[in-house]
Design an enzyme around this catalytic site. Sequence first.
Site, PDB file in Angstrom:
ATOM      1  N   GLY A 140      65.398  41.763 -14.012  1.00  0.00           N
ATOM      2  CA  GLY A 140      65.916  41.731 -12.415  1.00  0.00           C
ATOM      3  C   GLY A 140      66.539  40.385 -12.371  1.00  0.00           C
ATOM      4  N   CYS A 169      58.999  27.791  12.491  1.00  0.00           N
ATOM      5  CA  CYS A 169      57.704  27.200  12.941  1.00  0.00           C
ATOM      6  C   CYS A 169      56.667  27.539  11.838  1.00  0.00           C
ATOM      7  CB  CYS A 169      57.504  27.420  14.403  1.00  0.00           C
ATOM      8  SG  CYS A 169      58.529  26.914  15.320  1.00  0.00           S
ATOM      9  N   TYR A 172      65.538  38.008  -5.790  1.00  0.00           N
ATOM     10  CA  TYR A 172      64.457  37.848  -4.958  1.00  0.00           C
ATOM     11  C   TYR A 172      64.906  37.009  -3.505  1.00  0.00           C
ATOM     12  CZ  TYR A 172      62.352  40.032  -9.051  1.00  0.00           C
ATOM     13  OH  TYR A 172      62.087  40.760 -10.061  1.00  0.00           O
TER      14      TYR A 172
HETATM   15  C1  LIG Z   1      60.035  43.173 -10.989  1.00  0.00           C
HETATM   16  C2  LIG Z   1      59.944  43.936 -12.321  1.00  0.00           C
HETATM   17  C3  LIG Z   1      60.851  43.572 -13.277  1.00  0.00           C
HETATM   18  C4  LIG Z   1      61.708  42.616 -13.275  1.00  0.00           C
HETATM   19  O1  LIG Z   1      61.172  41.340 -13.464  1.00  0.00           O
HETATM   20  P1  LIG Z   1      62.259  39.994 -13.740  1.00  0.00           P
HETATM   21  O2  LIG Z   1      61.524  38.785 -13.598  1.00  0.00           O
HETATM   22  O3  LIG Z   1      62.934  40.050 -12.313  1.00  0.00           O
HETATM   23  O4  LIG Z   1      63.056  40.228 -14.857  1.00  0.00           O
HETATM   24  C5  LIG Z   1      60.704  44.521 -14.437  1.00  0.00           C
HETATM   25  N1  LIG Z   1      59.812  45.637 -14.413  1.00  0.00           N
HETATM   26  C6  LIG Z   1      59.018  45.563 -13.489  1.00  0.00           C
HETATM   27  C7  LIG Z   1      58.129  46.946 -13.700  1.00  0.00           C
HETATM   28  C8  LIG Z   1      59.045  44.956 -12.102  1.00  0.00           C
HETATM   29  O5  LIG Z   1      58.143  45.429 -11.297  1.00  0.00           O
END
Ligand SMILES: *Cc1c(COP(=O)(O)O)cnc(C)c1O
Length: 410
Positions: A266, A334, A369
């Site tokens: 991700g 806040c 994120y």
């Molecule tokens: C969140 C997630 C990822 C990605 O993690 P990163 O640290 O953003 O690379 C991959 N696989 C699963 C199953 C996840 O929940």
Amino acid sequence: MAYYSIQNIPLTDLAKEFGTPLYVYDADKIREKISVLRAAFEGIDLTIKYAAKANTNLSILRLMRENGVDMDVVSPQELEIGLIAGYEGSNITFTPSGVHFSEIEYAVSKGAIVNLDNLSVLEKFGQTYGSSQPCLIRIKPHVFGGGNEKIMTAHPESKFGISIHQKAEILSIVEQYNINVIGLHQHTGSDIKDGKTFEQAASALFDFAYDFKDLQIIDLGGGFKVPYSPEDPGVNMLEVGQIMSNAFRAFCQKYGRELRLWVEPGKFLVSESGTFLAETNVVKRDPVKTFVGINSGLNHLIRPMMYGSYHYIFNASNQDSSKQEDYRVTGYICETDTFSFDFNGKQNERLLNKVKEGDIIALANAGAYGFTMASHYNSRFLPAEVLVDGGKARVIRRRETLEDILRNQE
Ligand SMILES: *Cc1c(COP(=O)(O)O)cnc(C)c1O
């Protein structure tokens, strides 16, 4: 690290044209990261499954699809957004945790491949589908890996995956219902930078895999660390890719067949593409500290407050580094919503080029994120999003109005 401009468009121009708070993404950066990942696994039958929860904007998903990147989703809504972005169900993997079985049925009905992470769910899957639907099983390898406790997902106490020590139970359910297990999956955590951790987790999964005879896929998850500051090297993807590729090749040889390798990054794909822009509302000269108060807060970028995450912060309106000061960068919510955390997860001050009210403050690594964790807390609008591609900036999510907040309320 991209600084004062994206594809030659100054950040201050983007802030002026589209207003703040604003997420801006660099399409070229995403393409670059995809290429780096492919190069790291050269010679392997690799499929990249973008962990979409990092950033689900439709335009980002379309960009991924156009570049041959598949999707990994964690909710039916992410799945639906993926289909709208043009994905086929079969290019989407559903990797949920703790969801109602109806969500798994929904994903199967859309042609997605599901990743099961609980014995009772595996059993229900067997009862419902027998051998008619393929699935993957998510294993918890009991490995400690990840930037901090909150983002580790494979240690013994993690809620994710079926424990590697429950192999006998898994095999018995799989046999009883003749479940078509086409792959095994593990995801160790986020912000992992050393090849050793990936190797350790992968080798635990490989050892586990020999008893599953019909595998086509090994899914080694995501979690590749990105650089968070100009001095931070991040993960050496080519090295990690080589370590993982070698381990995978050795496994395939021993397993007796060539398998496909999936990875699910991700952060690695989108974090660095994003910069978050906010305007300085106030400079507060307190006897103890000087605060820079920006027109945002934990409602728009919660990573520092939630995980103690580090975001590189700079004054996009002032490139003169001869006059710098220590500032604590805070929001307008806040709550204590400090943006400036150090690498140890503590609130701190940052040396910024002198800030005056009205200056645009930029936070790097905002592509993952960031927006997807934003909320309407304090009834404030979500930020707008802009994608810079081919030297041009365009809005990919409009700024909200009060109607958006009132929608669905009585
Ligand atoms: C969140 C997630 C990822 C990605 O993690 P990163 O640290 O953003 O690379 C991959 N696989 C699963 C199953 C996840 O929940």
